[in-house]
Structure formats: structure tokens, C-alpha cells
Scaffold this active site. Sequence first.
Site, PDB file in Angstrom:
ATOM      1  N   GLY A 252       0.180  -1.589   0.269  1.00 31.01           N
ATOM      2  CA  GLY A 252      -0.185   0.212  -0.095  1.00 31.01           C
ATOM      3  C   GLY A 252       0.490   1.178   0.158  1.00 31.01           C
ATOM      4  N   PRO A 290       4.669  -5.333  -0.780  1.00 31.19           N
ATOM      5  CA  PRO A 290       4.041  -4.091  -1.732  1.00 31.19           C
ATOM      6  C   PRO A 290       4.044  -3.986  -3.287  1.00 31.19           C
ATOM      7  CG  PRO A 290       6.234  -4.512  -1.446  1.00 31.19           C
ATOM      8  CD  PRO A 290       5.793  -5.133  -0.578  1.00 31.19           C
ATOM      9  N   GLY A 291       3.607  -3.104  -3.682  1.00 29.94           N
ATOM     10  CA  GLY A 291       3.365  -3.729  -4.820  1.00 29.94           C
ATOM     11  C   GLY A 291       3.666  -2.058  -5.817  1.00 29.94           C
ATOM     12  N   ARG A 328      -5.222   3.783 -16.234  1.00 26.97           N
ATOM     13  CA  ARG A 328      -5.190   4.194 -15.084  1.00 26.97           C
ATOM     14  C   ARG A 328      -6.332   5.467 -14.942  1.00 26.97           C
ATOM     15  NH1 ARG A 328      -2.189   6.231 -11.340  1.00 26.97           N
ATOM     16  NH2 ARG A 328      -2.993   5.136  -9.512  1.00 26.97           N
ATOM     17  N   TYR A 332     -10.229   5.703 -12.300  1.00 29.39           N
ATOM     18  CA  TYR A 332      -9.270   6.518 -11.233  1.00 29.39           C
ATOM     19  C   TYR A 332      -9.143   8.118 -11.071  1.00 29.39           C
ATOM     20  CZ  TYR A 332      -7.827   2.039 -10.406  1.00 29.39           C
ATOM     21  OH  TYR A 332      -6.848   0.393 -10.956  1.00 29.39           O
ATOM     22  N   CYS A 359     -11.247   3.712 -29.152  1.00 30.20           N
ATOM     23  CA  CYS A 359     -13.499   5.300 -29.180  1.00 30.20           C
ATOM     24  C   CYS A 359     -14.233   5.394 -28.257  1.00 30.20           C
ATOM     25  CB  CYS A 359     -13.971   4.229 -30.545  1.00 30.20           C
ATOM     26  SG  CYS A 359     -13.104   4.211 -31.914  1.00 30.20           S
ATOM     27  N   GLU A 360     -13.179   6.256 -27.221  1.00 30.55           N
ATOM     28  CA  GLU A 360     -14.285   6.052 -26.048  1.00 30.55           C
ATOM     29  C   GLU A 360     -13.905   7.815 -25.616  1.00 30.55           C
ATOM     30  OE1 GLU A 360     -15.871   3.928 -23.548  1.00 30.55           O
ATOM     31  OE2 GLU A 360     -15.779   1.889 -23.822  1.00 30.55           O
TER      32      GLU A 360
END
Length: 432
Positions: A252, A290-291, A328, A332, A359-360
Amino acid sequence: MSAPCPAAPLVPGHPFFHYADGHLMVEGLALTDLARQHGTPLFVYSQAALLDALAAYQRGLAGRNALICYAMKANSTLALLQTLVQAGCGLDIVSGGELVRALRSGVDPNHIVFSGVGKTRLEMRQAMQAGIGCFNVESLAELEVLNHEALALGRQAPVSLRVNPDVDARTHPYISTGLKANKFGIAHEQALAAYRRAVALPGLKVLGIDCHIGSQITDSAPYLDALERVLDLVQALAQEGIALEHIDLGGGLGITYQDETPPAADHLLAQVLQRLDARGFGAHRLLLEPGRSLVGNAGVCLTEVLYRKPGTEKNFLIVDAAMNDLPRPALYEAWQAIVPLQGHSDAAPEPYEVVGPVCESGDWLGRARTLAVREGDYLAVCSAGAYCMSMASNYNSRGRAAEVLVTGQSAQLIRQRENPDDALQLERDLTL
Ligand code: LLP
């Protein structure tokens, strides 16, 4: 490493990426050369940055009985796993797919912990057969199923219970996991009863306790609060005669995307270890997962400017990387720095919406970014080592990007670019 060019823009959080003579470099290589050689979009990782991030954890844990289990969901590319495993990491996995990759990395299976709320029976069996170190169990129902599967294999499954400490990690709601409202872990007040049940099940061997309160945490306080809550349980369990071997504090820890100032891993660990010692738990084995903080700022994504499209309200800069490569921002509203590979340009600086070809309308990488660029120039989307490639998709039938790992003056292609035929191979052609 040559010194950063003082006139050039700094790259937030990326000590191993710097401008030299107007070119953005990674370690000893110019990123433009890598973009030309391998094409774009291209993920480029610095081995030195990876090992430097790991070293902060290793310094913080020096002399302790501890294991760093890299949360491979952040980036599960094999060569990166191998780099971290060879440097001493175990792995935190969350699926059978990650188990296969983990085993391929050469990690000692006993250094694998298996997290996640929805492990299937098949995944449990495969993990037990591989001899993993611990299952982080997230519900009473999962305890019963794991016990059943372990007995069927004639084994005892090593378990830790993931406790939800109900601590606010003060991060984005989608990546906060330690609140009562989240689906993760066993509620703190139900944990003692869950442990009593776990020790009574013959197919389980209770080893530890774990918690993970969220991701991109930029402050020590929520960690220390969660630690106190976990230690209260370790103490209560010990009083009932349930002795635990390890305490897993999850992952985290955040990184600098823009101007965040997360604590350095070694400083955070000094605080954690001081609390553990103060409460008499210093001899317990400490696990961490941890990542992002290991890989996030070790990677960038290179992209080419396809078109400049002046609009009546906004100017668009259409680049060849998109939300399928860098999800991301769309997911988010995350901010990632976007910098030119050529630090000097004769183009006029202008504010742009940096967008991809998908296409968004949600396919944007950066909003209101002032850049001095021309069509054909290259940009780097920064802090792209974590939760980019591992969350990439094939939307719009776009092949996933290639990846390169740089070590000093040398670069290795660690994943080839996917081509549309690769994807078609798994499909049925009704005309044949
Ligand atoms: N352990 C567990 C049980 C986890 O669920 C996670 C992340 C980690 C460790 C590693 O957390 P880290 O050190 O990377 O923060 N896709 C989101 C992040 C999702 C994190 C999910 N769990 C993003 O791009 O921000």
C-alpha cells in the site's frame, strides 16, 4: 549516470530517468533510441530503479526475521518478477494465473503468499500442491473450503487470516480496502471467533495474521493505526493460547506521481518496528506485500504524437498509447506526468488534452497539459511501472505494448508487442 540537465523539466519521482543534452535518458540510454528501435507504445523499466526501491525495504528490515512478498498484481511481467526474486523477494499472488507466473519466476514456493477474496477450489489445490508458504484467508466460508480441500489432498494448508482493521487509508475509494464497507478481510470484531474456528479445523495450520488497508497511501498514520489494531488481536490470541508466527502488514505504500510525499519505506519500517518492539512482538516474523512502491516509478510508457487537433474549446494531442495500455486515468482519474523525450523543442508550448485512439471519451491520459511538441515527437507517460501493463487490455483489438528492461547501457526486450494474430489464435473461425 550523467547529471540531469538543469534547464530540462524534472520527472517527478524518477531518480533514474533524467535529461542529458536535451534527451530523456533511462540509466545510460536515450529513450528516443528505444522508441525508434522497438516502436511505441513501449514500456521501459530501469533495473536500477527497481533494485533501489527494493533496497529501501531491505535496509528497513536489515537484521530482522522478515520477508518482502512483492504483490505481483502491480506488474507481473516475468523478467521483472525474476529481477525481484533474484534480489531476495517472495511473491504475493491473487490467482492461479499469478501462481503459474510466480513458479516460472523461480521463487521458492514457500515464499509465496496467496491473497484474495475469491480463491477457487482449483486454485487452492494448485497452490497447495506447489507448496506455497501461506494462504491469506478472507472469510469464514473460505476457511471451511480450504480445510476441505486440504484434507482431500491429505495435507494441512498454512493459513493466516486477513483482518479488516476498519482503518481509513485516506486514498482513492476504489483502492481503499481496510474499511468495514470494503469486501476485504474478516471484520476485526469477528476475528477471534474466526481464529478459534481455524485452529479447530484439522486441515489448517494457523501461521499468522495479515491486513492490507489500501493502496497509494502517502502517510504513515493509517499503517500505524492498523498495526495497533492487528497487535491487539495478536495479544488476545496469545492469551487464548493461539500463538502466531508471523504478522503480514500487506502493501500500500504510495509513490510520487506529482507532488505526493509518501514516507520512504525504510523510515516507515523504522516506525513499524519500533511499535512492534515496544509491544513485545519484535521477534515475530514480519511479512510485507508491497507492489506499487517497488515498480511504479521504475517504469515509463513511451508514446508517439500522432496528431495535433486544435479544437474550439480544447486542443487535443492524439498519441498512440491509450486507455488499454494506461487504464489508470480512465479508471481513477489518476494523474501521471507526461514529458517529452526531447527536452528542447522549437514548437510553441500549448495546453493539450492528451488522448489515445480508443473510441471512448474516457480515453484520456492527461488533461490540460502544457507541452511543446510536434507530430512525430515522442512523450513518456511517467510512473507507469505499476498497474499499467498488468491492467492492460486488448480493447479495440489493440495488441498489448512491448516492454524493455534497461540495465546500465543495455536494453533487453522482455515482452514482444502482441499482434492481432496472437489474439485470434484462441478463437474459432466459423468459415473454416
Ligand atoms: N496486498 C494486497 C492484499 C493487495 O490487495 C494489494 C493491492 C497489495 C498487497 C499491493 O498494494 P500496493 O503496494 O501496490 O499498493 N489498480 C489500482 C491499485 C489496486 C491495488 C489492489 N491491491 C491502481 O492502479 O491504483
